[in-house]
Write a protein that holds these residues in place. Sequence first.
Motif, PDB file in Angstrom:
ATOM      1  N   ALA A  95    -103.191 -88.266  -2.825  1.00 13.12           N
ATOM      2  CA  ALA A  95    -103.617 -87.193  -1.929  1.00 13.12           C
ATOM      3  C   ALA A  95    -103.978 -85.969  -2.740  1.00 13.12           C
ATOM      4  CB  ALA A  95    -102.496 -86.843  -0.944  1.00 13.12           C
ATOM      5  N   PRO A  96    -105.028 -85.213  -2.333  1.00 10.53           N
ATOM      6  CA  PRO A  96    -105.403 -84.000  -3.049  1.00 10.53           C
ATOM      7  C   PRO A  96    -104.350 -82.930  -2.883  1.00 10.53           C
ATOM      8  CG  PRO A  96    -106.600 -84.173  -0.992  1.00 10.53           C
ATOM      9  CD  PRO A  96    -105.848 -85.469  -1.178  1.00 10.53           C
ATOM     10  N   TYR A 151     -97.238 -79.234   1.603  1.00 12.10           N
ATOM     11  CA  TYR A 151     -97.463 -80.583   1.077  1.00 12.10           C
ATOM     12  C   TYR A 151     -96.804 -81.661   1.938  1.00 12.10           C
ATOM     13  CZ  TYR A 151     -99.127 -78.472  -3.254  1.00 12.10           C
ATOM     14  OH  TYR A 151     -99.836 -77.765  -4.178  1.00 12.10           O
ATOM     15  N   ASP A 152     -95.945 -81.259   2.847  1.00 12.06           N
ATOM     16  CA  ASP A 152     -95.212 -82.235   3.657  1.00 12.06           C
ATOM     17  C   ASP A 152     -96.081 -82.859   4.740  1.00 12.06           C
ATOM     18  OD1 ASP A 152     -93.111 -83.753   4.525  1.00 12.06           O
ATOM     19  OD2 ASP A 152     -91.910 -82.099   5.291  1.00 12.06           O
ATOM     20  N   TYR A 153     -97.269 -82.313   4.977  1.00 11.51           N
ATOM     21  CA  TYR A 153     -98.033 -82.718   6.154  1.00 11.51           C
ATOM     22  C   TYR A 153     -99.420 -83.244   5.805  1.00 11.51           C
ATOM     23  CZ  TYR A 153     -94.164 -80.093   7.943  1.00 11.51           C
ATOM     24  OH  TYR A 153     -92.891 -79.652   8.180  1.00 11.51           O
ATOM     25  N   LEU A 154     -99.497 -83.997   4.724  1.00 11.73           N
ATOM     26  CA  LEU A 154    -100.776 -84.544   4.274  1.00 11.73           C
ATOM     27  C   LEU A 154    -100.999 -85.976   4.731  1.00 11.73           C
ATOM     28  CD1 LEU A 154    -100.892 -83.141   0.628  1.00 11.73           C
ATOM     29  CD2 LEU A 154    -101.781 -82.123   2.726  1.00 11.73           C
ATOM     30  N   ALA A 178     -95.165 -81.697  -7.009  1.00 13.84           N
ATOM     31  CA  ALA A 178     -95.097 -81.911  -8.459  1.00 13.84           C
ATOM     32  C   ALA A 178     -96.218 -82.830  -8.918  1.00 13.84           C
ATOM     33  CB  ALA A 178     -93.740 -82.503  -8.831  1.00 13.84           C
ATOM     34  N   ARG A 179     -96.478 -83.865  -8.157  1.00 15.95           N
ATOM     35  CA  ARG A 179     -97.532 -84.804  -8.555  1.00 15.95           C
ATOM     36  C   ARG A 179     -98.902 -84.131  -8.496  1.00 15.95           C
ATOM     37  NH1 ARG A 179     -97.887 -90.507  -5.560  1.00 15.95           N
ATOM     38  NH2 ARG A 179     -98.198 -89.126  -3.770  1.00 15.95           N
ATOM     39  N   ALA A 180     -99.137 -83.322  -7.457  1.00 17.52           N
ATOM     40  CA  ALA A 180    -100.421 -82.641  -7.337  1.00 17.52           C
ATOM     41  C   ALA A 180    -100.638 -81.658  -8.475  1.00 17.52           C
ATOM     42  CB  ALA A 180    -100.499 -81.914  -5.993  1.00 17.52           C
ATOM     43  N   LEU A 181     -99.593 -80.913  -8.843  1.00 10.43           N
ATOM     44  CA  LEU A 181     -99.722 -79.955  -9.943  1.00 10.43           C
ATOM     45  C   LEU A 181     -99.922 -80.672 -11.271  1.00 10.43           C
ATOM     46  CD1 LEU A 181     -97.044 -77.326  -8.916  1.00 10.43           C
ATOM     47  CD2 LEU A 181     -99.514 -77.069  -8.871  1.00 10.43           C
ATOM     48  N   HIS A 239     -91.313 -79.041 -12.748  1.00 13.15           N
ATOM     49  CA  HIS A 239     -92.356 -79.823 -12.096  1.00 13.15           C
ATOM     50  C   HIS A 239     -92.527 -81.164 -12.801  1.00 13.15           C
ATOM     51  CE1 HIS A 239     -92.967 -75.754 -10.908  1.00 13.15           C
ATOM     52  NE2 HIS A 239     -94.035 -75.994 -10.178  1.00 13.15           N
ATOM     53  N   ARG A 240     -92.533 -81.116 -14.151  1.00 12.30           N
ATOM     54  CA  ARG A 240     -92.738 -82.353 -14.905  1.00 12.30           C
ATOM     55  C   ARG A 240     -91.580 -83.318 -14.696  1.00 12.30           C
ATOM     56  NH1 ARG A 240     -95.379 -78.971 -18.919  1.00 12.30           N
ATOM     57  NH2 ARG A 240     -93.366 -78.354 -19.753  1.00 12.30           N
ATOM     58  N   GLN A 241     -90.366 -82.783 -14.611  1.00 14.13           N
ATOM     59  CA  GLN A 241     -89.205 -83.650 -14.416  1.00 14.13           C
ATOM     60  C   GLN A 241     -89.267 -84.370 -13.079  1.00 14.13           C
ATOM     61  OE1 GLN A 241     -85.983 -80.913 -14.910  1.00 14.13           O
ATOM     62  NE2 GLN A 241     -86.321 -80.650 -17.101  1.00 14.13           N
ATOM     63  N   VAL A 242     -89.701 -83.663 -12.031  1.00 18.12           N
ATOM     64  CA  VAL A 242     -89.802 -84.290 -10.726  1.00 18.12           C
ATOM     65  C   VAL A 242     -90.874 -85.369 -10.739  1.00 18.12           C
ATOM     66  CG1 VAL A 242     -90.415 -83.911  -8.315  1.00 18.12           C
ATOM     67  CG2 VAL A 242     -88.961 -82.273  -9.496  1.00 18.12           C
ATOM     68  N   ALA A 243     -92.028 -85.062 -11.330  1.00 19.05           N
ATOM     69  CA  ALA A 243     -93.107 -86.048 -11.393  1.00 19.05           C
ATOM     70  C   ALA A 243     -92.681 -87.263 -12.210  1.00 19.05           C
ATOM     71  CB  ALA A 243     -94.362 -85.412 -11.995  1.00 19.05           C
ATOM     72  N   ALA A 244     -91.973 -87.030 -13.327  1.00 24.51           N
ATOM     73  CA  ALA A 244     -91.512 -88.144 -14.152  1.00 24.51           C
ATOM     74  C   ALA A 244     -90.504 -89.000 -13.410  1.00 24.51           C
ATOM     75  CB  ALA A 244     -90.899 -87.600 -15.446  1.00 24.51           C
TER      76      ALA A 244
END
Length: 293
Positions: free
Chosen positions: A3-4, A211-214, A261-264, A280-285
């Motif tokens: 998702a964008p 981001y919760d409503y995409l 985190a994934r979008a950023l 942010h990186r830790q959450v995405a990882a």
Amino acid sequence: MDAPLYAPSSTEATEAVAAPEAGGPPPVAEPPVAEPAVPPVAAVSGARAGRDRRAEAHAGLRELLLRGEFDVRERLVEVRLAERLGVSRTPVREALVRLVADGLVERRGDGYYPARPNLDELRDLYELRITVELRGITRALESPRVTHDLTLLAPLRDRWRALRAQPPAPDPGFVAWDEDFHLTLLRASGNPRLTETLESVTRRIRPVRMYDYLTADRISATVVEHLEIVELVLEGRLAEARDALHRHVGDSLEVVEERAARALAQQALRGHRTPVPDGHRQVAARHRTEENP
């Protein structure tokens, strides 16, 4: 495809102060302007027209931001915004200042930009949010003298039943409906100071919570969970309502944190000049590890 960052709506929001269609986010409320007892000769005075233009610019720009019409890297240029909203630059400039206070816009070195999600403080703010919201129900459990205002909760239940019957499309602007639910539920508990605290927290986490409503599944889950909570309160099953509210807010945190985190991180890979903070990186990882153990 992921998702964008935001899911822009094709609908222009130059008439955002008008009533929304059924299923859309609640309108941006502006304080009503009292009409004079005797109408003036001129249809609209200069002062009144100025107030209307300021309110229109603020409401219109707020709606565009809530609908994700701007990328976080896009500078909000007064001239372009004024043309889009059909007003002069002055009300746009005032609207940008107000939207900084709303938590939707931030001031950087060269101008105004949509507020960037701040995941580093998200969990702290969610902890405060959970504490405040649960307190609204707990205080009624602790004292028989504390009761919820049914004149607020019954219409709230009916609004969300209507949303269940006609679910809106995924849209970041749905956050306005969600905020209205949680603030009304807490307001019904009878402690205005708790509501003020939640309003303050809500403003700070709004740029991330969008981001919760995409996706349609998150809209559907939110509607179902909200109905469960308000119906339990109306039935007097407060302990169950408190548990359902706790689960609901916790689930929202996990979804918001992961998606933001994934979008950023995706923006950083595409050459976004803003570095991705460690949190942010830790959450995405962590999310990648969970998907590919």
